[in-house]
Design an enzyme around this catalytic site. Structure first.
Site, PDB file in Angstrom:
ATOM      1  N   LEU A  33       0.815  -1.222   0.000  1.00 22.52           N
ATOM      2  CA  LEU A  33       0.000   0.000   0.000  1.00 22.52           C
ATOM      3  C   LEU A  33       0.848   1.271   0.000  1.00 22.52           C
ATOM      4  CD1 LEU A  33      -2.781  -1.019   2.568  1.00 22.52           C
ATOM      5  CD2 LEU A  33      -2.732  -1.365   0.081  1.00 22.52           C
ATOM      6  N   HIS A  34       0.315   2.278  -0.675  1.00 23.51           N
ATOM      7  CA  HIS A  34       0.967   3.590  -0.731  1.00 23.51           C
ATOM      8  C   HIS A  34      -0.124   4.650  -0.587  1.00 23.51           C
ATOM      9  CE1 HIS A  34      -0.629   3.627  -4.780  1.00 23.51           C
ATOM     10  NE2 HIS A  34       0.040   2.522  -5.075  1.00 23.51           N
ATOM     11  N   HIS A  37      -3.480   4.249  -2.390  1.00 26.40           N
ATOM     12  CA  HIS A  37      -4.463   3.363  -1.746  1.00 26.40           C
ATOM     13  C   HIS A  37      -5.125   4.069  -0.554  1.00 26.40           C
ATOM     14  CE1 HIS A  37      -1.616   0.205  -3.426  1.00 26.40           C
ATOM     15  NE2 HIS A  37      -2.773  -0.173  -3.933  1.00 26.40           N
ATOM     16  N   GLN A  61      -4.679 -12.480 -12.707  1.00 25.37           N
ATOM     17  CA  GLN A  61      -4.494 -11.275 -13.527  1.00 25.37           C
ATOM     18  C   GLN A  61      -3.049 -11.077 -13.953  1.00 25.37           C
ATOM     19  OE1 GLN A  61      -6.052  -8.685 -10.189  1.00 25.37           O
ATOM     20  NE2 GLN A  61      -4.612  -7.209 -11.013  1.00 25.37           N
ATOM     21  N   GLY A 147      -8.900   3.558  -8.220  1.00 23.35           N
ATOM     22  CA  GLY A 147      -8.083   4.711  -8.602  1.00 23.35           C
ATOM     23  C   GLY A 147      -8.154   4.994 -10.096  1.00 23.35           C
ATOM     24  N   ASP A 150      -5.684   3.432 -12.882  1.00 19.75           N
ATOM     25  CA  ASP A 150      -6.020   2.239 -13.669  1.00 19.75           C
ATOM     26  C   ASP A 150      -7.282   2.532 -14.482  1.00 19.75           C
ATOM     27  OD1 ASP A 150      -3.989   0.285 -12.564  1.00 19.75           O
ATOM     28  OD2 ASP A 150      -4.938   0.999 -10.744  1.00 19.75           O
ATOM     29  N   VAL A 176      -2.859   9.878  -7.398  1.00 20.77           N
ATOM     30  CA  VAL A 176      -1.967  10.536  -6.428  1.00 20.77           C
ATOM     31  C   VAL A 176      -0.550  10.453  -6.982  1.00 20.77           C
ATOM     32  CG1 VAL A 176      -1.111  10.529  -4.051  1.00 20.77           C
ATOM     33  CG2 VAL A 176      -3.494   9.901  -4.520  1.00 20.77           C
ATOM     34  N   ARG A 187       4.339  -0.830  -8.025  1.00 20.30           N
ATOM     35  CA  ARG A 187       5.476  -1.243  -8.862  1.00 20.30           C
ATOM     36  C   ARG A 187       6.588  -0.195  -8.907  1.00 20.30           C
ATOM     37  NH1 ARG A 187       1.156  -4.034 -11.796  1.00 20.30           N
ATOM     38  NH2 ARG A 187       1.679  -6.258 -11.848  1.00 20.30           N
TER      39      ARG A 187
HETATM   40  O1  PAF Z   1      -6.076  -2.439  -8.886  1.00 19.01           O
HETATM   41  C1  PAF Z   1      -5.685  -3.445  -8.272  1.00 19.01           C
HETATM   42  O2  PAF Z   1      -4.899  -3.371  -7.324  1.00 19.01           O
HETATM   43  C2  PAF Z   1      -6.187  -4.810  -8.690  1.00 19.01           C
HETATM   44  O3  PAF Z   1      -6.307  -4.908 -10.067  1.00 19.01           O
HETATM   45  C3  PAF Z   1      -7.496  -5.195  -7.988  1.00 19.01           C
HETATM   46  C4  PAF Z   1      -8.624  -4.261  -8.358  1.00 19.01           C
HETATM   47  C5  PAF Z   1      -7.295  -5.173  -6.482  1.00 19.01           C
HETATM   48  C6  PAF Z   1      -7.903  -6.616  -8.409  1.00 19.01           C
HETATM   49  O4  PAF Z   1      -6.942  -7.545  -8.042  1.00 19.01           O
END
Ligand code: PAF
Length: 290
Positions: A33-34, A37, A61, A147, A150, A176, A187
């Site tokens: 988390l940053h 989030h 994913q 956010g 994405d 942010v 990342r």
């Molecule tokens: O945005 C993300 O961190 C991921 O794609 C999510 C929405 C938590 C699904 O794994």
């Protein structure tokens, strides 16, 4: 903050909240988390009575050669951050809890899932849609917070919510950035100090396009070239895509119009980073064709 690992515990905890008729907000994350989030958690806290966060590095994913195994996992630090934000419930399942032996149902938001990151990362959005649909079914939130960084994920999840009639509202929170303009991302931890510096070019490219739009340019191809020129000045940046698109369909636009999204993805070292910028309608309203 209560931490639960199973779906049944989560449902039981949610039943208690629901009995009190509380509005439940969901912040789904993969951890590490940053401040981005935390901005989602704060938005949820402000809009809802109870906040549920999830931490799950979702294997479906990630492509076979992607960073699933090395994705940063910082559970203790994440818990401390969420606790400090007064999150009510944290659901942090193991993969076997989410995808038990024999799981074979996936959610595919057709067409749109093959665009942008879906083109570069086949199957990525199928994994995202599947896990988010599962989290929606497990938590049953009234509002779910994502956010703007994405942007493609947001478009796909909005479409999924509409098509599958999930009774909830998707709330999108602003990107942010760090003081240099780099969009916060888990990342970013992969970046060396030199590459972090190089990565600032991503935002500069978006700003160059924004400035050209403000100066009256509207042809998408010309604007994309202007952004590409900024990135080409930084050898450490390897562009994946830079496009001007409709934020709902993710289809290319020939020229800037109301609500156009400038989206890009690029590799900087081993980090694949994404960023975007929405051209504000007021700005577009005054533009003329270049
Ligand atoms: O945005 C993300 O961190 C991921 O794609 C999510 C929405 C938590 C699904 O794994």
């Amino acid at each position: 903050m209560r931490i639960v690992r199973t779906i049944s515990e989560t449902r039981a905890a949610l039943a208690d909240l629901r009995a009190e008729q509380r509005c439940v907000g969901l912040v789904a994350t993969m951890g590490a988390l940053h401040a981005g989030h935390i901005s989602l958690v704060r938005a949820a806290r402000a809009a809802c009575d109870a906040v549920v966060a999830t931490i799950f590095v979702n294997p479906t994913q990630f492509g076979p050669n992607e960073d699933f195994s090395k994705y940063p996992r910082t559970f203790e630090a994440d818990c401390a951050l969420l606790e400090a934000e007064s999150v009510d419930l944290l659901f942090a399942p193991e993969p076997a809890e989410m995808y038990p032996e024999g799981s074979s149902t996936m959610v595919e938001v057709e067409g749109i899932s093959d665009r942008l990151d879906g083109q570069s990362r086949p199957g990525h959005f199928r994994g995202v849609a599947t896990v988010v649909a599962k989290l929606f079914n497990i938590v049953g939130p009234d509002k779910a917070f994502f956010g703007q960084k994405d942007a493609a994920q947001v478009a796909i999840l909005r479409r999924m919510v509409r098509d599958l009639n999930f009774p909830l509202e998707i709330v999108v929170c602003p990107i942010v950035r760090d003081p240099g303009g780099l969009a916060l991302s888990s990342r970013n931890r992969y970046l060396s100090p030199e590459n972090r510096q190089a990565a600032l070019a991503l935002h500069r490219a978006l700003q160059r396009i924004e400035a050209r739009v403000a100066a009256g340019a509207s042809d998408a191809a010309t604007l994309v070239d202007a952004g590409r020129a900024v990135l080409a000045e930084v050898p450490a940046v390897r562009l994946d895509y830079l496009r001007i698109i409709d934020p709902d369909t993710l289809e290319d636009l020939p020229d800037i119009r109301l609500g156009a999204l400038i989206a890009l993805a690029a590799w900087v070292g081993s980090a694949r980073l994404i960023d975007n910028l929405v051209i504000p309608p007021a700005q577009q309203a005054t533009t003329t064709s270049a």
